[in-house]
Design an enzyme around this catalytic site. Structure first.
Site, PDB file in Angstrom:
ATOM      1  N   HIS A 186       6.295   0.698   0.475  1.00 24.87           N
ATOM      2  CA  HIS A 186       5.529  -0.162  -0.443  1.00 24.87           C
ATOM      3  C   HIS A 186       4.153  -0.436   0.168  1.00 24.87           C
ATOM      4  O   HIS A 186       3.122  -0.305  -0.490  1.00 24.87           O
ATOM      5  CB  HIS A 186       6.313  -1.461  -0.659  1.00 24.87           C
ATOM      6  CG  HIS A 186       5.512  -2.591  -1.246  1.00 24.87           C
ATOM      7  ND1 HIS A 186       4.567  -3.285  -0.520  1.00 24.87           N
ATOM      8  CD2 HIS A 186       5.516  -3.157  -2.478  1.00 24.87           C
ATOM      9  CE1 HIS A 186       4.012  -4.206  -1.290  1.00 24.87           C
ATOM     10  NE2 HIS A 186       4.577  -4.147  -2.480  1.00 24.87           N
ATOM     11  N   GLU A 190       0.436   0.572  -0.939  1.00 24.48           N
ATOM     12  CA  GLU A 190      -0.575  -0.502  -1.039  1.00 24.48           C
ATOM     13  C   GLU A 190      -1.879  -0.080  -0.333  1.00 24.48           C
ATOM     14  O   GLU A 190      -2.967  -0.249  -0.880  1.00 24.48           O
ATOM     15  CB  GLU A 190       0.024  -1.759  -0.406  1.00 24.48           C
ATOM     16  CG  GLU A 190      -0.865  -2.966  -0.315  1.00 24.48           C
ATOM     17  CD  GLU A 190      -0.130  -4.109   0.429  1.00 24.48           C
ATOM     18  OE1 GLU A 190       0.995  -4.485   0.033  1.00 24.48           O
ATOM     19  OE2 GLU A 190      -0.681  -4.612   1.425  1.00 24.48           O
TER      20      GLU A 190
END
Ligand code: NBP
Length: 470
Positions: A186, A190
């Protein structure tokens, strides 16, 4: 016998806000912090709440219902081992420790193994959403002991962000360090998305000469449609903000040196270990590294003649191209991240459900975006989808934007504005859909200088050529 539902250790910003979130949702929370004054100040600042201040870990353990649930929100790394070591003597078999920090997934695997020897159950839970998320609803990625997850599920379900359809942004991810693994990827995505947005900003600034105030409504507009996402939204917000001291746009007074805490780098390192290409994420990590060489860059900018950065073509067209390029590049970055999750799922036996992972990223977390609904649908339609680029919806989206995407990258290169993320995203797309790549020549070179052998296109086997005639 204690009466508190959960204990939270680590009263920095994330820990404090998670506690307030839990308490608001009806849970009684006991808190502890190494530096007691910090926890005291926190509890004193929130009178009348169902929060108990434990001054020692023994007090914390005594305050909790059995089996105890203790969540660590301390700095990733040695602090986690230190706290576990100090806490363990006060725990009993069956108690649960949850590490909610950004721990390295292999550390989580080790800690789970070590604690299992004493019958302590362990969960590694990625928590995303920054301080606001922690307070009002983060996306939570818990992995580890499934029985332990059942014990904390009511709390996590209550405090997690809720997607538009009302679903809580938390799900049991899988065994071992899978929760922290998914949080790591994740964060890698990002990094990629942040870099892509920064590149678009740079083209608007250096190429089009737009002021932050002129850019803000463009990002604001983009945020209403296919690019709707937290990071585009906050970019529009950031660009409208002025510095209180100088009155300058805030973004212009901030030094162009990006920090990093490691999760992006870990994603790239692990992707290289697993042999999965994640070029947008890698480019983003390297761009942050290059940004840190501020003094060298300033000297080089003096030493090396500068080309003309200013764009003289159709400005509206370039803005439209950048919009298409940002969307397509973001999809490319997600495709790389999801392909990495797929590979890790096989490698580590995590049995990841990519549809559920996309679903819990829809709200609360930093990479939340409107198109995560489509991504969830893509993995629902085809749970074994090998790459998001092959999903009919995303394939069509990218093919429709291809001309604009390619023109944007070409223009940016012409303007000598570095856009490694956007270029890497396009190269990934082009490379992935190339039936033939120039690796045949690389094989020939390897065989030439190292007799590494090669395979042939026309028959089975392993071959070597004597390249230099005797
Ligand atoms: P920090 O990562 O800044 O950690 C500070 C906390 O760790 C304090 O409570 C501190 O206690 C404690 N601590 C340290 Br440092 N060393 C310790 C030790 N040896 N023993 C016991 N406690 C120790 O806090 P944060 O920013 O709230 O983040 C907490 C976790 O959540 C981190 O893993 C972080 O990566 C992760 N995270 C943060 C964000 C974010 O937006 N900040 C988002 C998502 C995840 P002290 O007060 O006594 O020094």
């Amino acid at each position: 016998m204690g009466k508190y539902d959960i204990g939270v250790i680590g009263m920095a910003v994330m820990g404090q806000n998670l506690v307030l979130n839990m308490e608001r949702n009806g849970f009684a929370v006991a808190v502890y912090n190494r530096t007691t004054s910090r926890a005291e100040a926190f509890v004193a600042a929130h009178p009348g709440k169902n929060i108990y201040l434990a001054r020692t870990l023994e007090e914390l353990a005594e305050a909790l219902r059995r089996p105890r649930k203790v969540m660590l929100m301390v700095q990733a790394g040695r602090a986690v081992d230190a706290v576990i070591g100090q806490l363990k003597p006060f725990l009993e078999r069956g108690d649960v420790i949850i590490d909610g920090g950004n721990s390295f997934f292999q550390d989580t695997e080790r800690r789970a193994r070590e604690l299992a020897e004493d019958g302590i159950r362990y969960l590694g839970a990625g928590v995303s959403g920054g301080e606001e998320g922690a307070l009002w609803g983060p996306s939570i990625m818990p992995g580890g002991d499934p029985e332990a997850y059942k014990l904390v599920e009511p709390i996590f379900t209550a405090i997690a962000a809720k997607a538009e359809d009302g679903a809580p942004c938390v799900t049991y991810i899988g065994p071992g360090g899978s929760g922290h693994y998914v949080k790591m990827v994740h964060n890698g995505i990002e990094y990629g998305i942040m870099q892509l947005i920064a590149e678009v900003y740079d083209v608007m600034k250096r190429g089009l000469g737009l002021s932050p105030a002129e850019m803000a409504p463009i990002f604001g507009e983009w945020n209403k449609a296919e690019l709707a996402s937290f990071l585009v939204e906050i970019t529009a917000d950031i660009l409208t903000r002025s510095d209180d001291e100088t009155g300058q746009p805030m973004v212009d007074v901030i030094l162009d040196k990006a920090g990093q805490k490691g999760t992006g780098k870990w994603t790239s390192q692990n992707a290289l270990d697993l042999g999965v290409p994640t070029p947008t994420i890698n480019a983003a990590v390297e761009a942050r590294i290059l940004s840190a060489f501020k003094d060298e860059r300033v000297a080089a900018a003096q030493a090396i003649p500068q080309p003309q950065h200013e764009f003289t073509g159709d400005r509206e067209q370039l803005i439209g191209d950048l919009r298409a390029a940002l969307y397509a590049s973001e999809v490319s970055a997600y495709a790389q991240g999801m392909a990495l999750l797929r590979a890790a799922s096989h490698e580590y036996g995590y049995n990841l459900n990519l549809s559920e992972i996309a679903a819990i990223w829809r709200a609360g977390c930093i990479i939340r975006a409107g198109f995560l609904d489509d991504m969830r649908a893509a993995f629902d339609r085809e749970p074994d989808l090998v790459n998001l680029l092959l999903d009919p919806k995303f394939k069509q989206d990218l093919v429709e934007r291809e001309e604009r995407w390619r023109r944007a990258v070409g223009t940016v290169i012409q303007l000598a504005i570095p856009a490694p993320g956007m270029s890497a995203s396009l190269a990934y797309f082009d490379g992935y859909r190339s039936a033939r790549l120039p690796a045949n020549l690389i094989q020939a070179q390897r065989d030439y200088f190292g007799a590494h052998t090669y395979e042939r296109v026309d028959r089975e086997g392993v071959f070597h050529t004597e390249w230099v005639e005797a």
